[in-house]
Design an enzyme around this catalytic site. Sequence first.
Site, mmCIF file in Angstrom:
data_model
loop_
_atom_site.group_PDB
_atom_site.id
_atom_site.type_symbol
_atom_site.label_atom_id
_atom_site.label_comp_id
_atom_site.label_asym_id
_atom_site.label_seq_id
_atom_site.Cartn_x
_atom_site.Cartn_y
_atom_site.Cartn_z
ATOM 1 N N LYS A 13 -9.190 -35.981 11.220
ATOM 2 C CA LYS A 13 -10.400 -35.992 10.366
ATOM 3 C C LYS A 13 -11.592 -35.368 11.105
ATOM 4 O O LYS A 13 -12.290 -34.508 10.562
ATOM 5 C CB LYS A 13 -10.756 -37.440 9.953
ATOM 6 N N ARG A 88 -13.424 -47.165 3.851
ATOM 7 C CA ARG A 88 -12.142 -47.539 4.446
ATOM 8 C C ARG A 88 -11.531 -48.754 3.769
ATOM 9 O O ARG A 88 -10.444 -49.184 4.160
ATOM 10 C CB ARG A 88 -12.393 -47.898 5.915
ATOM 11 N N ARG A 127 -6.025 -37.471 23.386
ATOM 12 C CA ARG A 127 -7.346 -36.935 23.013
ATOM 13 C C ARG A 127 -8.397 -37.153 24.102
ATOM 14 O O ARG A 127 -8.447 -38.180 24.753
ATOM 15 C CB ARG A 127 -7.806 -37.630 21.734
ATOM 16 N N ARG A 161 -11.836 -42.262 24.629
ATOM 17 C CA ARG A 161 -12.292 -43.453 23.911
ATOM 18 C C ARG A 161 -11.554 -44.700 24.378
ATOM 19 O O ARG A 161 -10.361 -44.654 24.665
ATOM 20 C CB ARG A 161 -12.088 -43.258 22.397
ATOM 21 N N ARG A 172 -4.649 -50.145 14.702
ATOM 22 C CA ARG A 172 -5.503 -49.372 13.790
ATOM 23 C C ARG A 172 -4.682 -48.864 12.602
ATOM 24 O O ARG A 172 -5.159 -48.804 11.473
ATOM 25 C CB ARG A 172 -6.153 -48.214 14.545
HETATM 26 P P1 AP5 Z 1 -9.159 -36.258 15.612
HETATM 27 O O1 AP5 Z 1 -9.683 -35.122 14.807
HETATM 28 O O2 AP5 Z 1 -10.017 -36.826 16.665
HETATM 29 O O3 AP5 Z 1 -8.581 -37.407 14.641
HETATM 30 P P2 AP5 Z 1 -9.363 -38.455 13.725
HETATM 31 O O4 AP5 Z 1 -8.596 -38.564 12.453
HETATM 32 O O5 AP5 Z 1 -10.814 -38.089 13.631
HETATM 33 O O6 AP5 Z 1 -9.108 -39.736 14.602
HETATM 34 P P3 AP5 Z 1 -10.028 -41.015 14.867
HETATM 35 O O7 AP5 Z 1 -9.353 -41.779 15.951
HETATM 36 O O8 AP5 Z 1 -11.450 -40.614 15.110
HETATM 37 O O9 AP5 Z 1 -9.876 -41.762 13.537
HETATM 38 P P4 AP5 Z 1 -10.138 -43.216 13.298
HETATM 39 O O10 AP5 Z 1 -10.241 -43.220 11.819
HETATM 40 O O11 AP5 Z 1 -9.152 -44.155 13.884
HETATM 41 O O12 AP5 Z 1 -11.481 -43.505 14.137
HETATM 42 P P5 AP5 Z 1 -12.993 -43.736 13.746
HETATM 43 O O13 AP5 Z 1 -13.812 -43.145 14.825
HETATM 44 O O14 AP5 Z 1 -13.272 -43.370 12.333
HETATM 45 O O15 AP5 Z 1 -7.773 -35.773 16.241
HETATM 46 C C1 AP5 Z 1 -7.073 -36.575 17.192
HETATM 47 C C2 AP5 Z 1 -6.510 -35.663 18.305
HETATM 48 O O16 AP5 Z 1 -5.469 -34.873 17.750
HETATM 49 C C3 AP5 Z 1 -7.527 -34.687 18.909
HETATM 50 O O17 AP5 Z 1 -7.299 -34.599 20.291
HETATM 51 C C4 AP5 Z 1 -7.226 -33.352 18.214
HETATM 52 O O18 AP5 Z 1 -7.482 -32.249 19.081
HETATM 53 C C5 AP5 Z 1 -5.740 -33.478 17.915
HETATM 54 N N1 AP5 Z 1 -5.376 -32.846 16.652
HETATM 55 C C6 AP5 Z 1 -6.077 -32.854 15.493
HETATM 56 N N2 AP5 Z 1 -5.413 -32.187 14.529
HETATM 57 C C7 AP5 Z 1 -4.258 -31.764 15.097
HETATM 58 C C8 AP5 Z 1 -3.132 -31.006 14.612
HETATM 59 N N3 AP5 Z 1 -3.072 -30.562 13.348
HETATM 60 N N4 AP5 Z 1 -2.109 -30.761 15.480
HETATM 61 C C9 AP5 Z 1 -2.167 -31.213 16.760
HETATM 62 N N5 AP5 Z 1 -3.209 -31.907 17.283
HETATM 63 C C10 AP5 Z 1 -4.230 -32.185 16.457
HETATM 64 O O19 AP5 Z 1 -13.087 -45.337 13.792
HETATM 65 C C11 AP5 Z 1 -12.943 -46.033 15.013
HETATM 66 C C12 AP5 Z 1 -13.149 -47.527 14.748
HETATM 67 O O20 AP5 Z 1 -14.474 -47.760 14.206
HETATM 68 C C13 AP5 Z 1 -12.202 -48.158 13.714
HETATM 69 O O21 AP5 Z 1 -10.971 -48.545 14.305
HETATM 70 C C14 AP5 Z 1 -13.047 -49.356 13.247
HETATM 71 O O22 AP5 Z 1 -13.014 -50.400 14.199
HETATM 72 C C15 AP5 Z 1 -14.459 -48.805 13.227
HETATM 73 N N6 AP5 Z 1 -14.843 -48.217 11.921
HETATM 74 C C16 AP5 Z 1 -15.222 -46.917 11.693
HETATM 75 N N7 AP5 Z 1 -15.513 -46.748 10.393
HETATM 76 C C17 AP5 Z 1 -15.337 -47.955 9.783
HETATM 77 C C18 AP5 Z 1 -15.426 -48.396 8.430
HETATM 78 N N8 AP5 Z 1 -15.809 -47.559 7.424
HETATM 79 N N9 AP5 Z 1 -15.134 -49.703 8.151
HETATM 80 C C19 AP5 Z 1 -14.779 -50.566 9.134
HETATM 81 N N10 AP5 Z 1 -14.625 -50.191 10.451
HETATM 82 C C20 AP5 Z 1 -14.911 -48.896 10.759
#
Ligand code: AP5
Length: 219
Positions: A13, A88, A127, A161, A172
């Site tokens: 994402k 979410r 990552r 992270r 997660r």
């Molecule tokens: P990346 O693009 O970083 O993936 P992402 O989907 O953004 O992963 P996140 O870990 O950020 O998602 P998340 O939803 O768990 O975390 P968030 O920060 O929202 O890609 C990952 C890696 O893969 C990178 O190294 C990239 O280079 C590589 N890659 C990408 N595409 C690729 C491809 N096609 N092929 C190969 N490699 C690839 O949330 C974190 C925490 O915050 C949650 O667990 C929760 O505790 C809290 N939180 C956030 N929002 C909320 C909400 N709305 N409600 C409640 N809690 C929340």
Amino acid sequence: MNLVLLGPPGCGKGTQATRLKERFGIVHLSTGDMLRAEVAAGTEVGRVVDGLMRAGALVPDELIIGIAASHFDDAEVRRGFLLDGFPRTVPQAEALDSILGDRGITLDHVISIDVEDEAMVERITGRFTCGKCGEGYHDTFKLPKVAGVCDVCGSTEFVRRKDDTAETVRRRLTAYRNQTQPLFDYYDAKGLLRHVDGMKDIDAVSRGMFEALATQVGA
Ligand code: AP5
């Protein structure tokens, strides 16, 4: 254009959001980034959410809805946004509907990036990001062109992270299945949901995303 990006942890994402933001000139709103900023600043909110995030659990709906809502009065956001990590849960989606409805804003598209479980674990545990500009990298899929030097800003400091361990990723993923997947039905019923194959390489996923948007808006 106003978008929501859905998809499990590590599906890409954030990676794709950067490209969509550049292509369409829209604002990238990541609730994960907002929460990590609270933790880094040592705020009261940051202290509440730090343990939940490290444990791989979602933070309470009312807290994240309040944080997200505060952005929708920004003039720049009103010109177009991309939500990454919000909503979410169904209550968050319902809250988003009323936040947007109150302001006369329409949600145009919801795109799900679909990936297999093992790919998520591999993507997340490999990552790292530039500690200065935040550019994202991966041990296998996206290394800096010059080892140890950020392609974008030249910094030599990188960070990983705290919630990017294999164990936390599985928690997660469970949270995603139980609390976030019901959003597929929610947005499908509104005719907004499109799926993109996230198992391809990063450039191919971007192309799939642009095509999915082009078929709807002539982008
Ligand atoms: P990346 O693009 O970083 O993936 P992402 O989907 O953004 O992963 P996140 O870990 O950020 O998602 P998340 O939803 O768990 O975390 P968030 O920060 O929202 O890609 C990952 C890696 O893969 C990178 O190294 C990239 O280079 C590589 N890659 C990408 N595409 C690729 C491809 N096609 N092929 C190969 N490699 C690839 O949330 C974190 C925490 O915050 C949650 O667990 C929760 O505790 C809290 N939180 C956030 N929002 C909320 C909400 N709305 N409600 C409640 N809690 C929340």
